[in-house]
Design a protein around this motif. Structure first.
Motif, PDB file in Angstrom:
ATOM      1  N   LYS A   1       0.928  -1.010   0.441  1.00 25.58           N
ATOM      2  CA  LYS A   1       0.000  -0.397  -0.297  1.00 25.58           C
ATOM      3  C   LYS A   1       1.102   1.428   0.411  1.00 25.58           C
ATOM      4  CE  LYS A   1      -4.135  -1.681   2.623  1.00 25.58           C
ATOM      5  NZ  LYS A   1      -4.932  -1.877   3.855  1.00 25.58           N
TER       6      LYS A   1
ATOM      7  N   GLY B   1      -8.105  -2.896  -8.860  1.00 22.35           N
ATOM      8  CA  GLY B   1      -9.812  -1.980  -8.662  1.00 22.35           C
ATOM      9  C   GLY B   1      -9.031  -0.442  -8.615  1.00 22.35           C
ATOM     10  N   GLY B   2      -8.166  -0.436  -8.352  1.00 19.43           N
ATOM     11  CA  GLY B   2      -8.131   1.174  -7.925  1.00 19.43           C
ATOM     12  C   GLY B   2      -8.666   1.351  -6.493  1.00 19.43           C
ATOM     13  N   ASP B   3      -8.363   0.239  -5.757  1.00 21.59           N
ATOM     14  CA  ASP B   3      -9.245   0.286  -4.463  1.00 21.59           C
ATOM     15  C   ASP B   3      -8.029  -0.365  -3.277  1.00 21.59           C
ATOM     16  OD1 ASP B   3     -10.656  -0.289  -1.503  1.00 21.59           O
ATOM     17  OD2 ASP B   3     -11.840  -0.973  -2.842  1.00 21.59           O
TER      18      ASP B   3
ATOM     19  N   TRP C   1      -2.056  -0.583  -8.943  1.00 19.84           N
ATOM     20  CA  TRP C   1      -4.111   0.475  -8.508  1.00 19.84           C
ATOM     21  C   TRP C   1      -4.185  -0.494  -9.723  1.00 19.84           C
ATOM     22  CZ3 TRP C   1      -4.958   3.567  -4.668  1.00 19.84           C
ATOM     23  CH2 TRP C   1      -3.922   3.957  -4.320  1.00 19.84           C
ATOM     24  N   GLU C   2      -4.129  -1.072 -11.330  1.00 21.66           N
ATOM     25  CA  GLU C   2      -4.650  -1.215 -11.683  1.00 21.66           C
ATOM     26  C   GLU C   2      -5.214  -3.077 -11.522  1.00 21.66           C
ATOM     27  OE1 GLU C   2      -3.715  -2.860 -16.307  1.00 21.66           O
ATOM     28  OE2 GLU C   2      -2.788  -0.991 -15.968  1.00 21.66           O
TER      29      GLU C   2
ATOM     30  N   LYS D   1       1.243  -0.311 -12.031  1.00 18.11           N
ATOM     31  CA  LYS D   1      -0.089  -0.996 -12.465  1.00 18.11           C
ATOM     32  C   LYS D   1      -0.413  -1.488 -10.881  1.00 18.11           C
ATOM     33  CE  LYS D   1       2.469  -3.216 -16.471  1.00 18.11           C
ATOM     34  NZ  LYS D   1       3.199  -4.214 -17.527  1.00 18.11           N
TER      35      LYS D   1
ATOM     36  N   MET E   1       2.487   1.627  -3.355  1.00 17.44           N
ATOM     37  CA  MET E   1       1.276   2.332  -4.019  1.00 17.44           C
ATOM     38  C   MET E   1       1.113   3.549  -4.522  1.00 17.44           C
ATOM     39  SD  MET E   1      -1.260  -1.280  -4.117  1.00 17.44           S
ATOM     40  CE  MET E   1      -2.705   0.077  -5.182  1.00 17.44           C
ATOM     41  N   LYS E   2       0.871   4.272  -2.819  1.00 12.60           N
ATOM     42  CA  LYS E   2       0.719   5.685  -2.434  1.00 12.60           C
ATOM     43  C   LYS E   2       1.616   6.386  -3.369  1.00 12.60           C
ATOM     44  CE  LYS E   2      -1.872   4.859   1.487  1.00 12.60           C
ATOM     45  NZ  LYS E   2      -2.126   5.115   3.323  1.00 12.60           N
TER      46      LYS E   2
ATOM     47  N   PRO F   1       1.712   6.712  -8.308  1.00  8.06           N
ATOM     48  CA  PRO F   1       0.188   6.976  -8.748  1.00  8.06           C
ATOM     49  C   PRO F   1      -0.100   6.063 -10.221  1.00  8.06           C
ATOM     50  CG  PRO F   1       0.779   8.947  -8.058  1.00  8.06           C
ATOM     51  CD  PRO F   1       2.119   7.929  -7.544  1.00  8.06           C
ATOM     52  N   ASP F   2       1.447   5.554 -10.463  1.00 15.16           N
ATOM     53  CA  ASP F   2       1.887   4.764 -11.802  1.00 15.16           C
ATOM     54  C   ASP F   2       1.576   3.504 -12.318  1.00 15.16           C
ATOM     55  OD1 ASP F   2       1.175   7.372 -13.281  1.00 15.16           O
ATOM     56  OD2 ASP F   2       3.049   7.545 -13.479  1.00 15.16           O
TER      57      ASP F   2
END
Ligand SMILES: [Zn+2]
Length: 316
Positions: free
Chosen positions: A194, A210-212, A206-207, A204, A197-198, A201-202
């Motif tokens: 996490k 599903g952006g969650d 996140w994909e 993968k 990811m923060k 933002p680019d």
């Protein structure tokens, strides 16, 4: 042939298998634990499950074993303390034994029992001394030396998750900072995924979720790695670095023939095991080819506790 019941007492389910002395499972089943009920009722259900399965299999039990979360006095079969079940000084072994008409019952900590299961009927079958490490919500473990479980004084030992690998590091649930568990558990892997990811933002990743951010699991970073995501590769690299430090400590302390890696994170397979082996090799004290320690994936999965409990009953 002798037959034994292996009972794995978990926070959600009680699992039981009827196992013969060669480790063959005749029948198995699970029922909800209902851990918020009085412990006497849980104990009665455990005995009923074991006896009904033995009856269905048409065998007489020579003994039963129980793997339970928490601090267990395996000498007396008393659950001294279980955070999971909120039990204090529960005489579980004696109670289940009485309900089974005096059949001998042995109790041990679930991770310790699982180590025995892996030693006798899993990835450790060809070795005498192994250390089992389970990477789940926390980091648990069990130590088997010359075929016998090593539990420390009054079975309070083998808490390998709570050995510090980074002084002043991440806060651990035990109150200490920088524990192995705070870096090598699935919980830690999720936290680091996490965080990465923060900061990216680019990515993968996140994909993949599903952006969650709430959908991040222990396997998410491995999914990202397989999708060729550099951020995910970085997370796994750092995770493996931490895991390797803890595993190398185990190797330097016990120098077992094998360290067996189990728990949810181990499902990643070679993506975890191959870099882990390489890194541990560079960290172990001593001459590289003299008495190498094998780092292997545990093989019994969710049944390790059940097999281990049966091993307790076999007095292994
Ligand atoms: Zn700790």
């Amino acid at each position: 042939m002798k037959y034994y019941a292996g009972l794995d007492l978990g926070g959600t389910f009680i699992k039981c298998g009827i196992v013969d002395e060669n480790g063959k499972v005749l029948i198995k089943d699970k029922i909800p634990t209902g851990g918020d009920r009085p412990w006497e009722r849980v104990a009665a259900d455990m005995a009923k499950l074991a006896s009904s399965l033995a009856e269905k299999a048409g065998v007489k039990l020579c003994g039963a074993g129980i793997g339970s979360p928490g601090l267990i006095d395996s000498e007396s079969g008393v659950i001294v303390y279980s955070n999971n079940l909120r039990w204090n000084y529960v005489p579980l072994g004696k109670t289940v034994s009485e309900a089974l008409g005096g059949t001998p019952v042995r109790v041990a900590n679930d991770a310790n029992a699982a180590a025995l299961g892996e030693k006798y009927f899993g990835a450790g079958a060809e070795f005498d001394s192994v250390v089992f490490v389970t990477l789940g919500t926390g980091v648990g473990g069990g130590i088997v030396i010359n075929g016998k479980l090593f539990e420390g004084n009054r079975s309070a030992g083998a808490e390998i998750g709570h050995t510090v690998i980074c002084m002043g590091g991440e806060q651990c649930t035990c109150g200490r900072k920088g524990c192995f568990e705070a870096y090598a558990s699935a919980t830690a892997l999720i936290r680091e995924t996490k965080k990465a990811m923060k900061n990216n933002p680019d990515s993968k990743l996140w994909e993949i979720v599903g952006g969650d951010l709430d959908k991040v699991e222990g396997k998410t970073a491995f999914d990202g790695l397989h999708a060729g995501d550099k951020v995910a590769a970085g997370v796994i690299d750092e995770y493996v670095n931490c895991l390797a430090e803890g595993v190398a400590n185990i190797c330097n302390e016990f120098h077992p023939e094998a360290v067996l890696i189990g728990g949810g994170v181990s499902a990643a397979g070679d993506a975890l095991m191959a870099p882990l082996r390489e890194k541990v090799k560079t960290l172990i004290y001593g001459v590289a080819d003299y008495a190498p320690v094998q780092i292997l994936k545990a093989t019994l999965g969710n049944d390790a506790g059940m097999f281990g409990a049966a091993c307790l009953a076999m007095e292994k």
